[in-house]
Design a protein around this motif. Structure first.
Motif, PDB file in Angstrom:
ATOM      1  N   GLU A 183     123.223  70.211  42.676  1.00  0.00           N
ATOM      2  CA  GLU A 183     123.766  69.787  41.391  1.00  0.00           C
ATOM      3  C   GLU A 183     122.673  69.223  40.479  1.00  0.00           C
ATOM      4  O   GLU A 183     122.629  69.521  39.288  1.00  0.00           O
ATOM      5  CB  GLU A 183     124.871  68.731  41.595  1.00  0.00           C
ATOM      6  CG  GLU A 183     126.102  69.254  42.296  1.00  0.00           C
ATOM      7  CD  GLU A 183     125.938  69.356  43.827  1.00  0.00           C
ATOM      8  OE1 GLU A 183     126.737  70.083  44.442  1.00  0.00           O
ATOM      9  OE2 GLU A 183     125.011  68.758  44.398  1.00  0.00           O
ATOM     10  N   GLU A 184     121.785  68.401  41.051  1.00  0.00           N
ATOM     11  CA  GLU A 184     120.687  67.827  40.265  1.00  0.00           C
ATOM     12  C   GLU A 184     119.717  68.911  39.790  1.00  0.00           C
ATOM     13  O   GLU A 184     119.224  68.869  38.667  1.00  0.00           O
ATOM     14  CB  GLU A 184     119.909  66.788  41.084  1.00  0.00           C
ATOM     15  CG  GLU A 184     120.688  65.539  41.396  1.00  0.00           C
ATOM     16  CD  GLU A 184     119.985  64.636  42.382  1.00  0.00           C
ATOM     17  OE1 GLU A 184     120.313  63.440  42.385  1.00  0.00           O
ATOM     18  OE2 GLU A 184     119.118  65.093  43.151  1.00  0.00           O
ATOM     19  N   ILE A 185     119.478  69.882  40.645  1.00  0.00           N
ATOM     20  CA  ILE A 185     118.552  70.970  40.310  1.00  0.00           C
ATOM     21  C   ILE A 185     119.138  71.850  39.208  1.00  0.00           C
ATOM     22  O   ILE A 185     118.447  72.214  38.252  1.00  0.00           O
ATOM     23  CB  ILE A 185     118.194  71.761  41.582  1.00  0.00           C
ATOM     24  CG1 ILE A 185     117.339  70.874  42.500  1.00  0.00           C
ATOM     25  CG2 ILE A 185     117.485  73.060  41.247  1.00  0.00           C
ATOM     26  CD1 ILE A 185     117.200  71.363  43.912  1.00  0.00           C
ATOM     27  N   GLU A 225     111.980  68.369  44.444  1.00  0.00           N
ATOM     28  CA  GLU A 225     111.815  67.069  45.062  1.00  0.00           C
ATOM     29  C   GLU A 225     110.596  66.348  44.484  1.00  0.00           C
ATOM     30  O   GLU A 225     109.506  66.906  44.428  1.00  0.00           O
ATOM     31  CB  GLU A 225     111.652  67.199  46.579  1.00  0.00           C
ATOM     32  CG  GLU A 225     112.810  67.889  47.268  1.00  0.00           C
ATOM     33  CD  GLU A 225     112.666  69.415  47.315  1.00  0.00           C
ATOM     34  OE1 GLU A 225     112.994  69.986  48.343  1.00  0.00           O
ATOM     35  OE2 GLU A 225     112.213  70.027  46.324  1.00  0.00           O
ATOM     36  N   GLN A 226     110.809  65.113  44.083  1.00  0.00           N
ATOM     37  CA  GLN A 226     109.776  64.312  43.428  1.00  0.00           C
ATOM     38  C   GLN A 226     108.480  64.256  44.232  1.00  0.00           C
ATOM     39  O   GLN A 226     107.394  64.419  43.688  1.00  0.00           O
ATOM     40  CB  GLN A 226     110.302  62.889  43.208  1.00  0.00           C
ATOM     41  CG  GLN A 226     109.355  61.997  42.447  1.00  0.00           C
ATOM     42  CD  GLN A 226     109.288  62.368  40.975  1.00  0.00           C
ATOM     43  OE1 GLN A 226     110.316  62.574  40.360  1.00  0.00           O
ATOM     44  NE2 GLN A 226     108.102  62.445  40.435  1.00  0.00           N
ATOM     45  N   ILE A 230     110.600  71.779  38.782  1.00  0.00           N
ATOM     46  CA  ILE A 230     111.907  71.273  39.218  1.00  0.00           C
ATOM     47  C   ILE A 230     111.917  71.193  40.738  1.00  0.00           C
ATOM     48  O   ILE A 230     111.549  72.156  41.417  1.00  0.00           O
ATOM     49  CB  ILE A 230     113.058  72.201  38.762  1.00  0.00           C
ATOM     50  CG1 ILE A 230     113.113  72.299  37.240  1.00  0.00           C
ATOM     51  CG2 ILE A 230     114.393  71.711  39.307  1.00  0.00           C
ATOM     52  CD1 ILE A 230     114.142  73.296  36.726  1.00  0.00           C
ATOM     53  N   ALA A 265     118.903  69.984  35.981  1.00  0.00           N
ATOM     54  CA  ALA A 265     117.533  70.000  35.461  1.00  0.00           C
ATOM     55  C   ALA A 265     117.236  71.339  34.791  1.00  0.00           C
ATOM     56  O   ALA A 265     116.652  71.393  33.708  1.00  0.00           O
ATOM     57  CB  ALA A 265     116.541  69.736  36.591  1.00  0.00           C
ATOM     58  N   SER A 311     114.562  74.030  45.413  1.00  0.00           N
ATOM     59  CA  SER A 311     115.108  74.259  44.074  1.00  0.00           C
ATOM     60  C   SER A 311     115.254  75.748  43.787  1.00  0.00           C
ATOM     61  O   SER A 311     116.217  76.167  43.141  1.00  0.00           O
ATOM     62  CB  SER A 311     114.268  73.557  42.999  1.00  0.00           C
ATOM     63  OG  SER A 311     112.961  74.054  42.955  1.00  0.00           O
ATOM     64  N   GLY A 335     114.836  66.418  41.369  1.00  0.00           N
ATOM     65  CA  GLY A 335     116.182  66.637  41.876  1.00  0.00           C
ATOM     66  C   GLY A 335     116.099  67.089  43.316  1.00  0.00           C
ATOM     67  O   GLY A 335     115.167  67.795  43.695  1.00  0.00           O
ATOM     68  N   SER A 336     117.060  66.668  44.118  1.00  0.00           N
ATOM     69  CA  SER A 336     117.049  67.087  45.514  1.00  0.00           C
ATOM     70  C   SER A 336     118.351  67.752  45.945  1.00  0.00           C
ATOM     71  O   SER A 336     118.382  68.423  46.964  1.00  0.00           O
ATOM     72  CB  SER A 336     116.735  65.897  46.430  1.00  0.00           C
ATOM     73  OG  SER A 336     117.644  64.853  46.199  1.00  0.00           O
ATOM     74  N   THR A 337     119.405  67.596  45.151  1.00  0.00           N
ATOM     75  CA  THR A 337     120.669  68.255  45.475  1.00  0.00           C
ATOM     76  C   THR A 337     120.826  69.478  44.570  1.00  0.00           C
ATOM     77  O   THR A 337     120.233  69.534  43.486  1.00  0.00           O
ATOM     78  CB  THR A 337     121.868  67.313  45.246  1.00  0.00           C
ATOM     79  OG1 THR A 337     121.976  67.030  43.846  1.00  0.00           O
ATOM     80  CG2 THR A 337     121.721  66.021  46.045  1.00  0.00           C
TER      81      THR A 337
END
Length: 87
Positions: free
Chosen positions: A31-33, A10-11, A8, A36, A53, A27-29
């Motif tokens: 919320e996205e993390i 940053e791409q 999990i 995930a 993350s 995910g970078s924010t």
């Protein structure tokens, strides 16, 4: 029964893990993390985290049912110059 290894964060930091069969959740924010983390497969045995993350997940990582987690080292942009040559 095979278990999943996930990553999990940053791409750009996790692209290479796909080649080894790791399930990458980009995910970078925060919320996205968190999203995930909450969608990890039930059979996830280990999660590789980027430093960002790991910071976003501090509150959920100590939970007893959480899978084993590994945090990647921080990446620095400083260039140390060329590697020394062998004699």
């Amino acid at each position: 029964m095979p278990q999943t290894i996930a990553a999990i964060g940053e791409q750009a930091l996790l692209d290479g893990f796909r080649l080894a069969g790791v399930s990458v959740f980009a995910g970078s924010t925060p919320e996205e993390i968190l999203a995930a983390w909450s969608t990890l497969p039930r059979d996830t045995a280990m999660v590789i985290l980027t430093p960002r993350s790991a910071q976003s997940l501090e509150s959920v990582l100590p939970a007893p049912p959480a899978p084993l987690t590994v945090v990647l080292a921080r990446v620095t942009t400083a260039h140390a110059g060329p590697a020394p040559q062998a004699d």
